[in-house]
Design a protein around this motif. Structure first.
Motif, PDB file in Angstrom:
ATOM      1  N   THR A 355      63.186  37.607   0.324  1.00  0.00           N
ATOM      2  CA  THR A 355      62.432  36.410  -0.058  1.00  0.00           C
ATOM      3  C   THR A 355      62.935  35.814  -1.365  1.00  0.00           C
ATOM      4  N   LYS A 356      63.643  36.621  -2.163  1.00  0.00           N
ATOM      5  CA  LYS A 356      64.173  36.133  -3.439  1.00  0.00           C
ATOM      6  C   LYS A 356      65.589  35.592  -3.309  1.00  0.00           C
ATOM      7  N   TYR A 357      66.284  36.002  -2.252  1.00  0.00           N
ATOM      8  CA  TYR A 357      67.693  35.649  -2.118  1.00  0.00           C
ATOM      9  C   TYR A 357      67.942  35.016  -0.753  1.00  0.00           C
ATOM     10  N   PRO A 358      67.652  33.728  -0.590  1.00  0.00           N
ATOM     11  CA  PRO A 358      67.815  33.078   0.714  1.00  0.00           C
ATOM     12  C   PRO A 358      69.249  33.075   1.213  1.00  0.00           C
ATOM     13  N   SER A 359      70.232  33.012   0.314  1.00  0.00           N
ATOM     14  CA  SER A 359      71.631  33.022   0.768  1.00  0.00           C
ATOM     15  C   SER A 359      71.966  34.352   1.432  1.00  0.00           C
ATOM     16  N   THR A 360      71.497  35.452   0.842  1.00  0.00           N
ATOM     17  CA  THR A 360      71.733  36.771   1.419  1.00  0.00           C
ATOM     18  C   THR A 360      70.996  36.915   2.737  1.00  0.00           C
ATOM     19  N   SER A 361      69.769  36.434   2.774  1.00  0.00           N
ATOM     20  CA  SER A 361      68.975  36.483   4.007  1.00  0.00           C
ATOM     21  C   SER A 361      69.682  35.748   5.135  1.00  0.00           C
ATOM     22  N   ASN A 362      70.266  34.597   4.821  1.00  0.00           N
ATOM     23  CA  ASN A 362      70.959  33.808   5.843  1.00  0.00           C
ATOM     24  C   ASN A 362      72.200  34.526   6.366  1.00  0.00           C
ATOM     25  N   ILE A 363      72.922  35.187   5.475  1.00  0.00           N
ATOM     26  CA  ILE A 363      74.117  35.932   5.888  1.00  0.00           C
ATOM     27  C   ILE A 363      73.738  37.064   6.833  1.00  0.00           C
ATOM     28  N   ILE A 364      72.697  37.806   6.462  1.00  0.00           N
ATOM     29  CA  ILE A 364      72.253  38.926   7.296  1.00  0.00           C
ATOM     30  C   ILE A 364      71.788  38.422   8.652  1.00  0.00           C
ATOM     31  N   SER A 365      71.017  37.344   8.648  1.00  0.00           N
ATOM     32  CA  SER A 365      70.490  36.786   9.889  1.00  0.00           C
ATOM     33  C   SER A 365      71.607  36.310  10.809  1.00  0.00           C
ATOM     34  N   LEU A 366      72.624  35.672  10.249  1.00  0.00           N
ATOM     35  CA  LEU A 366      73.745  35.193  11.057  1.00  0.00           C
ATOM     36  C   LEU A 366      74.502  36.348  11.694  1.00  0.00           C
ATOM     37  N   GLN A 367      74.727  37.402  10.926  1.00  0.00           N
ATOM     38  CA  GLN A 367      75.411  38.568  11.490  1.00  0.00           C
ATOM     39  C   GLN A 367      74.597  39.172  12.629  1.00  0.00           C
ATOM     40  N   SER A 368      73.292  39.247  12.462  1.00  0.00           N
ATOM     41  CA  SER A 368      72.429  39.789  13.513  1.00  0.00           C
ATOM     42  C   SER A 368      72.515  38.954  14.777  1.00  0.00           C
ATOM     43  N   LYS A 369      72.567  37.634  14.614  1.00  0.00           N
ATOM     44  CA  LYS A 369      72.680  36.749  15.778  1.00  0.00           C
ATOM     45  C   LYS A 369      74.011  36.938  16.483  1.00  0.00           C
ATOM     46  N   ARG A 370      75.069  37.066  15.706  1.00  0.00           N
ATOM     47  CA  ARG A 370      76.391  37.272  16.297  1.00  0.00           C
ATOM     48  C   ARG A 370      76.407  38.557  17.121  1.00  0.00           C
ATOM     49  N   ILE A 371      75.858  39.616  16.562  1.00  0.00           N
ATOM     50  CA  ILE A 371      75.858  40.907  17.251  1.00  0.00           C
ATOM     51  C   ILE A 371      74.961  40.858  18.488  1.00  0.00           C
ATOM     52  N   LYS A 372      73.827  40.198  18.383  1.00  0.00           N
ATOM     53  CA  LYS A 372      72.917  40.103  19.530  1.00  0.00           C
ATOM     54  C   LYS A 372      73.580  39.368  20.687  1.00  0.00           C
ATOM     55  N   ILE A 373      74.239  38.258  20.380  1.00  0.00           N
ATOM     56  CA  ILE A 373      74.940  37.508  21.424  1.00  0.00           C
ATOM     57  C   ILE A 373      76.061  38.347  22.015  1.00  0.00           C
ATOM     58  N   PHE A 374      76.800  39.007  21.155  1.00  0.00           N
ATOM     59  CA  PHE A 374      77.910  39.834  21.609  1.00  0.00           C
ATOM     60  C   PHE A 374      77.419  40.947  22.528  1.00  0.00           C
ATOM     61  N   ASN A 375      76.351  41.623  22.128  1.00  0.00           N
ATOM     62  CA  ASN A 375      75.811  42.714  22.940  1.00  0.00           C
ATOM     63  C   ASN A 375      75.315  42.230  24.295  1.00  0.00           C
ATOM     64  N   SER A 376      74.681  41.068  24.326  1.00  0.00           N
ATOM     65  CA  SER A 376      74.028  40.614  25.560  1.00  0.00           C
ATOM     66  C   SER A 376      74.984  39.946  26.539  1.00  0.00           C
ATOM     67  N   LYS A 377      76.049  39.310  26.049  1.00  0.00           N
ATOM     68  CA  LYS A 377      76.939  38.549  26.925  1.00  0.00           C
ATOM     69  C   LYS A 377      78.208  39.281  27.309  1.00  0.00           C
ATOM     70  N   CYS A 378      78.573  40.270  26.543  1.00  0.00           N
ATOM     71  CA  CYS A 378      79.855  40.925  26.793  1.00  0.00           C
ATOM     72  C   CYS A 378      79.782  41.812  28.027  1.00  0.00           C
ATOM     73  N   SER A 379      80.715  41.635  28.967  1.00  0.00           N
ATOM     74  CA  SER A 379      80.707  42.408  30.221  1.00  0.00           C
ATOM     75  C   SER A 379      81.626  43.619  30.165  1.00  0.00           C
ATOM     76  N   TRP A 380      82.379  43.755  29.080  1.00  0.00           N
ATOM     77  CA  TRP A 380      83.236  44.931  28.875  1.00  0.00           C
ATOM     78  C   TRP A 380      84.186  45.190  30.043  1.00  0.00           C
ATOM     79  N   ILE A 381      85.091  44.255  30.207  1.00  0.00           N
ATOM     80  CA  ILE A 381      86.133  44.390  31.221  1.00  0.00           C
ATOM     81  C   ILE A 381      87.364  45.015  30.571  1.00  0.00           C
ATOM     82  N   SER A 382      88.092  45.769  31.340  1.00  0.00           N
ATOM     83  CA  SER A 382      89.398  46.300  30.913  1.00  0.00           C
ATOM     84  C   SER A 382      89.300  47.219  29.703  1.00  0.00           C
ATOM     85  N   HIS A 383      88.919  48.432  29.972  1.00  0.00           N
ATOM     86  CA  HIS A 383      88.866  49.475  28.943  1.00  0.00           C
ATOM     87  C   HIS A 383      87.972  49.084  27.761  1.00  0.00           C
ATOM     88  N   TRP A 384      86.873  48.452  28.058  1.00  0.00           N
ATOM     89  CA  TRP A 384      85.854  48.152  27.049  1.00  0.00           C
ATOM     90  C   TRP A 384      86.300  47.109  26.035  1.00  0.00           C
TER      91      TRP A 384
END
Length: 399
Positions: A355-384
């Protein structure tokens, strides 16, 4: 439960890369009704920015608000506090890494076990590292492990060893045995205790809790150590993680205590090489995921700024994503450490109050979104290795 397949974590057949945090004192604050709400706040903040794994202590040996007051004697109120922590994590859909003892004297640790051995069992031990070799002290630790893993949560009525809320067990926070720089004593202890944990709970993941230092058996890798002192810690990143029963590797990153307290770009250069060397080793030599379970920079250091801390976090996050996009072993990272407001008295200099550091909060949130999308959409073809164009295109822009 989260499982492991080769050098990746999986959940329900899909990849599970993680973005996480540390807050070691959750059980301590949960033991007091006046501060219990801070535990809930911590999980609320973590959930709001998409963090999926938290790491905290499942120990407090002797002293203030001890969980284990003496060998196998527990304070039920403090145990109920740990139950509350696990139940709140479950409610907020956050998984936990629970560490079972400390290498350091904070909250008891191996020094307290040695003290118990001398006082309660009449031993004449002179080194904290006798913890790793003396049968009585090893039995104390084994009993603690058995008690925690078989604990039935008073809030959920689920036994810890059956609870998928728990991501993994950690044998010891930052295990070191400097009394034996060869690493043999610690290696024997890891092998024995990993077997003990897996005998009780074969389903959860298990890790050692190492900082990632390279030892005498890997002299070619010691160039990556932050200093010569770290190579004498009695640990070895590769050897220790080859112990039967260990499911993934761990690494810590503290350039401000290992290199210099003068914040500079050398920190970022160290983080780059430190992460890459361990990801390479996890890929090529261990065949398992590696999680960077602690990293941060202290606001007490010279030249500290929020902007620099954000740069450090960015560097770590980008290295994780670069590994993930190649199907590599970089399984995720855990920031040290996440704080709610109003607990400054627990601050070790590394607190991140979102709550004190919005820039840090935004960085963490963006990384979480990237990982969530990656986990949910990736079909892991060809040796993962991810070759799903939809997955790649859907990721937010680089940090």
């Amino acid at each position: 439960m989260v499982a492991r397949k080769g050098n990746q974590f999986v959940l329900g057949g899909q990849p599970f890369y993680l973005n996480g945090f540390n807050t070691y004192w959750l059980m301590i604050l949960a033991a007091d009704n006046s501060t219990r709400g801070k535990v809930t706040e911590t999980f609320e903040y973590a959930s709001a920015v998409g963090l999926t794994v938290g790491r905290t202590w499942a120990f407090n040996d002797g002293g203030w608000r001890a969980l284990q007051k003496s060998p196998s004697l527990y304070d039920e109120d403090v145990f109920k506090a740990l139950d509350f922590v696990v139940s709140e994590a479950r409610r907020h859909r956050i998984r936990l890494i629970l560490s079972l003892i400390n290498n350091w004297e904070d909250f008891g640790g191996k020094a307290q076990y040695v003290k118990w051995g001398n006082e309660a069992a009449g031993l004449n031990l002179t080194s904290e590292d006798d913890f790793f070799t003396h049968p009585t002290l090893k039995d104390y630790y084994k009993a603690h492990v058995k008690t925690v893993l078989n604990r039935v949560n008073t809030f959920t009525n689920i036994t810890y060893k059956d609870d998928p809320t728990i991501f993994a067990w950690e044998l010891m926070n930052e295990a070191q045995c400097r009394a034996d720089p060869s690493g043999n004593s610690l290696q024997v202890w890891i092998e024995e205790m990993a077997f003990h944990v897996k005998t009780i709970d074969p389903n959860h993941l298990l890790e050692v809790g190492l900082e990632g230092f390279y030892g005498p058996l890997t002299p070619d890798r010691q160039q990556f150590n932050p200093n010569t002192f770290s190579g004498q810690a009695g640990t070895d990143f590769i050897r220790n993680h080859r112990a039967l029963g260990i499911d993934f590797a761990t690494v810590h990153m503290y350039p401000d205590t290992w290199i210099s307290t003068n914040v500079s770009n050398t920190y970022l250069q160290f983080v780059e090489s430190w992460m890459q060397s361990h990801i390479d080793d996890a890929d090529k030599m261990l065949g398992m995921p590696v999680v960077f379970t602690e990293f941060g920079v202290s606001e007490k250091d010279h030249n500290f700024s929020v902007k620099f801390r954000d740069s450090l976090i960015n560097t770590v996050y980008n290295n994780i994503m670069n590994s993930a996009m190649k199907g590599g072993s970089g399984g995720g990272c855990l920031l040290w450490q996440l704080f709610p407001e109003g607990v400054d008295y627990m601050n070790d200099g590394y607190s991140v109050v979102l709550t004190k550091y919005p820039s840090t909060s935004n960085i963490i949130s963006l990384q979480s979104k990237r990982i969530k999308i990656f986990n949910s959409k990736c079909s892991w073809i060809s040796h993962w290795i991810c070759r799903n164009k939809e997955c790649v295109d859907a990721l937010p822009e680089e940090l």
